[in-house]
Design an enzyme around this catalytic site. Structure first.
Site, PDB file in Angstrom:
ATOM      1  N   LYS A   1      33.078  44.140  35.948  1.00  0.00           N
ATOM      2  CA  LYS A   1      32.867  43.494  34.644  1.00  0.00           C
ATOM      3  C   LYS A   1      31.975  44.376  33.754  1.00  0.00           C
ATOM      4  O   LYS A   1      31.359  45.346  34.230  1.00  0.00           O
ATOM      5  CB  LYS A   1      32.263  42.111  34.868  1.00  0.00           C
ATOM      6  CG  LYS A   1      33.214  41.146  35.595  1.00  0.00           C
ATOM      7  CD  LYS A   1      32.581  39.763  35.726  1.00  0.00           C
ATOM      8  CE  LYS A   1      33.530  38.775  36.385  1.00  0.00           C
ATOM      9  NZ  LYS A   1      32.929  37.412  36.454  1.00  0.00           N
TER      10      LYS A   1
ATOM     11  N   TYR B   1      41.539  33.635  32.965  1.00  0.00           N
ATOM     12  CA  TYR B   1      40.584  32.536  33.166  1.00  0.00           C
ATOM     13  C   TYR B   1      41.141  31.183  32.726  1.00  0.00           C
ATOM     14  O   TYR B   1      40.376  30.268  32.415  1.00  0.00           O
ATOM     15  CB  TYR B   1      39.268  32.862  32.446  1.00  0.00           C
ATOM     16  CG  TYR B   1      38.471  33.946  33.138  1.00  0.00           C
ATOM     17  CD1 TYR B   1      38.065  33.813  34.477  1.00  0.00           C
ATOM     18  CD2 TYR B   1      38.099  35.109  32.469  1.00  0.00           C
ATOM     19  CE1 TYR B   1      37.335  34.795  35.119  1.00  0.00           C
ATOM     20  CE2 TYR B   1      37.366  36.109  33.103  1.00  0.00           C
ATOM     21  CZ  TYR B   1      36.986  35.937  34.426  1.00  0.00           C
ATOM     22  OH  TYR B   1      36.250  36.921  35.062  1.00  0.00           O
TER      23      TYR B   1
ATOM     24  N   ASN C   1      28.049  38.580  36.352  1.00  0.00           N
ATOM     25  CA  ASN C   1      27.950  38.704  37.809  1.00  0.00           C
ATOM     26  C   ASN C   1      28.752  39.874  38.386  1.00  0.00           C
ATOM     27  O   ASN C   1      29.263  39.805  39.494  1.00  0.00           O
ATOM     28  CB  ASN C   1      28.291  37.374  38.478  1.00  0.00           C
ATOM     29  CG  ASN C   1      29.701  36.905  38.156  1.00  0.00           C
ATOM     30  OD1 ASN C   1      30.429  37.579  37.428  1.00  0.00           O
ATOM     31  ND2 ASN C   1      30.095  35.786  38.709  1.00  0.00           N
TER      32      ASN C   1
ATOM     33  N   HIS D   1      34.842  40.749  39.413  1.00  0.00           N
ATOM     34  CA  HIS D   1      35.847  39.703  39.588  1.00  0.00           C
ATOM     35  C   HIS D   1      36.734  40.089  40.777  1.00  0.00           C
ATOM     36  O   HIS D   1      37.025  41.267  40.962  1.00  0.00           O
ATOM     37  CB  HIS D   1      36.720  39.588  38.331  1.00  0.00           C
ATOM     38  CG  HIS D   1      37.957  38.771  38.540  1.00  0.00           C
ATOM     39  ND1 HIS D   1      37.949  37.400  38.451  1.00  0.00           N
ATOM     40  CD2 HIS D   1      39.219  39.120  38.896  1.00  0.00           C
ATOM     41  CE1 HIS D   1      39.169  36.942  38.728  1.00  0.00           C
ATOM     42  NE2 HIS D   1      39.961  37.972  39.005  1.00  0.00           N
TER      43      HIS D   1
ATOM     44  N   GLU E   1      47.405  37.990  38.610  1.00  0.00           N
ATOM     45  CA  GLU E   1      46.410  38.797  37.891  1.00  0.00           C
ATOM     46  C   GLU E   1      46.842  40.266  37.785  1.00  0.00           C
ATOM     47  O   GLU E   1      46.593  40.914  36.762  1.00  0.00           O
ATOM     48  CB  GLU E   1      45.045  38.639  38.572  1.00  0.00           C
ATOM     49  CG  GLU E   1      44.511  37.216  38.413  1.00  0.00           C
ATOM     50  CD  GLU E   1      43.270  36.904  39.239  1.00  0.00           C
ATOM     51  OE1 GLU E   1      42.723  37.818  39.900  1.00  0.00           O
ATOM     52  OE2 GLU E   1      42.844  35.726  39.221  1.00  0.00           O
TER      53      GLU E   1
HETATM   54  P1  IDP Z   1      34.485  33.602  40.916  1.00  0.00           P
HETATM   55  O1  IDP Z   1      34.362  34.694  39.894  1.00  0.00           O
HETATM   56  O2  IDP Z   1      33.493  33.769  42.029  1.00  0.00           O
HETATM   57  O3  IDP Z   1      35.893  33.382  41.405  1.00  0.00           O
HETATM   58  P2  IDP Z   1      34.832  31.195  39.307  1.00  0.00           P
HETATM   59  O4  IDP Z   1      34.310  29.829  39.659  1.00  0.00           O
HETATM   60  O5  IDP Z   1      36.298  31.426  39.392  1.00  0.00           O
HETATM   61  O6  IDP Z   1      34.016  32.254  40.190  1.00  0.00           O
HETATM   62  O7  IDP Z   1      34.326  31.496  37.825  1.00  0.00           O
HETATM   63  C1  IDP Z   1      34.840  32.581  37.114  1.00  0.00           C
HETATM   64  C2  IDP Z   1      33.716  33.265  36.368  1.00  0.00           C
HETATM   65  O8  IDP Z   1      33.212  32.386  35.373  1.00  0.00           O
HETATM   66  C3  IDP Z   1      32.491  33.598  37.222  1.00  0.00           C
HETATM   67  O9  IDP Z   1      32.638  34.832  37.891  1.00  0.00           O
HETATM   68  C4  IDP Z   1      31.388  33.641  36.183  1.00  0.00           C
HETATM   69  O10 IDP Z   1      31.416  34.891  35.472  1.00  0.00           O
HETATM   70  C5  IDP Z   1      31.803  32.555  35.234  1.00  0.00           C
HETATM   71  N1  IDP Z   1      31.156  31.286  35.558  1.00  0.00           N
HETATM   72  C6  IDP Z   1      31.527  30.393  36.504  1.00  0.00           C
HETATM   73  N2  IDP Z   1      30.713  29.321  36.514  1.00  0.00           N
HETATM   74  C7  IDP Z   1      29.824  29.534  35.540  1.00  0.00           C
HETATM   75  C8  IDP Z   1      28.697  28.772  35.042  1.00  0.00           C
HETATM   76  O11 IDP Z   1      28.377  27.680  35.513  1.00  0.00           O
HETATM   77  N3  IDP Z   1      27.978  29.352  34.017  1.00  0.00           N
HETATM   78  C9  IDP Z   1      28.306  30.555  33.481  1.00  0.00           C
HETATM   79  N4  IDP Z   1      29.342  31.284  33.914  1.00  0.00           N
HETATM   80  C10 IDP Z   1      30.099  30.793  34.924  1.00  0.00           C
HETATM   81 MG    MG Z   2      37.585  32.637  40.478  1.00  0.00          MG
END
Ligand code: IDP
Ligand code: MG
Length: 134
Positions: free
Chosen positions: A11, A51, A114, A117, A128
C-alpha cells in the site's frame, strides 16, 4: 497444500516508507514466487472494485482515498498455499494487534495505513488479479 496464486499489494505507506525490498524478501524466503510485479497508481475504478465488500462502512471513503493516494506495488505471488501463506506473513488487519515478525506487526502504524493487502481466498485472488492485471 495446493499450488495457488494470490494478489498482494504494498500500500502507499509501505512504498513511501521504503519497505518494498523487505516485503518481497519475506515472500521469497517463505518459498513463494513473485510472478508479476508492477509499481503504479490504483485507479478509482480498481479501488472500488477491490473494496466492494466494504462499501457503506464508516471507513470506506477514507480507504478509497488512501489506496489511490500514491504509488503501490501490485503483485501476483504463487506457491503452495500462497493465499494463506501471504495472509500469515501479513499479520492482523490492525497493526496494533499484529504479531511481531509479521509485515503489519513490524512496519504498520495505524489501521488506516496497514502496509499491505492480500487476497483472503483463492476466489478473491482470481477476482483481484483480474481487477489489477486484466
Ligand atoms: P484485510 O486487509 O486484513 O483483509 P479487511 O477487513 O478486508 O482487512 O479491510 C480492508 C482494509 O480496510 C484494511 O486492510 C484496512 O486498510 C481498512 N480497514 C478495515 N477496517 C478498518 C477500520 O475499522 N478503520 C479503518 N480502516 C479499516
Ligand atoms: Mg480483506
Amino acid at each position: 497444500m495446493a499450488q495457488e496464486k494470490t494478489y498482494t499489494m504494498i500500500k502507499p505507506d509501505g512504498v513511501r516508507n521504503r519497505h518494498i525490498g523487505e516485503i518481497v524478501n519475506r515472500f521469497e524466503r517463505a518459498g513463494l514466487d513473485v510472478e508479476r510485479m508492477e509499481l503504479g497508481m490504483v485507479t478509482m475504478d480498481q479501488a472500488k472494485a477491490n473494496y466492494k465488500e466494504h462499501e457503506g462502512k464508516p471507513f470506506y471513503d477514507g480507504l478509497i482515498e488512501y489506496i489511490t493516494s500514491g504509488p503501490v506495488v501490485k503483485m501476483v505471488v504463487s506457491g503452495d498455499g500462497a493465499v494463506a501463506k501471504v495472509r500469515t506473513l501479513m499479520g492482523a488487519t490492525n497493526p496494533a494487534d499484529a504479531a511481531p515478525g509479521t509485515i503489519r506487526g513490524d512496519f504498520g502504524l495505524i489501521m488506516d495505513e496497514n502496509v499491505i493487502h492480500g487476497s483472503d481466498s483463492p476466489e478473491s485472488a482470481e477476482r483481484e488479479i483480474a481487477i489489477f492485471f486484466g
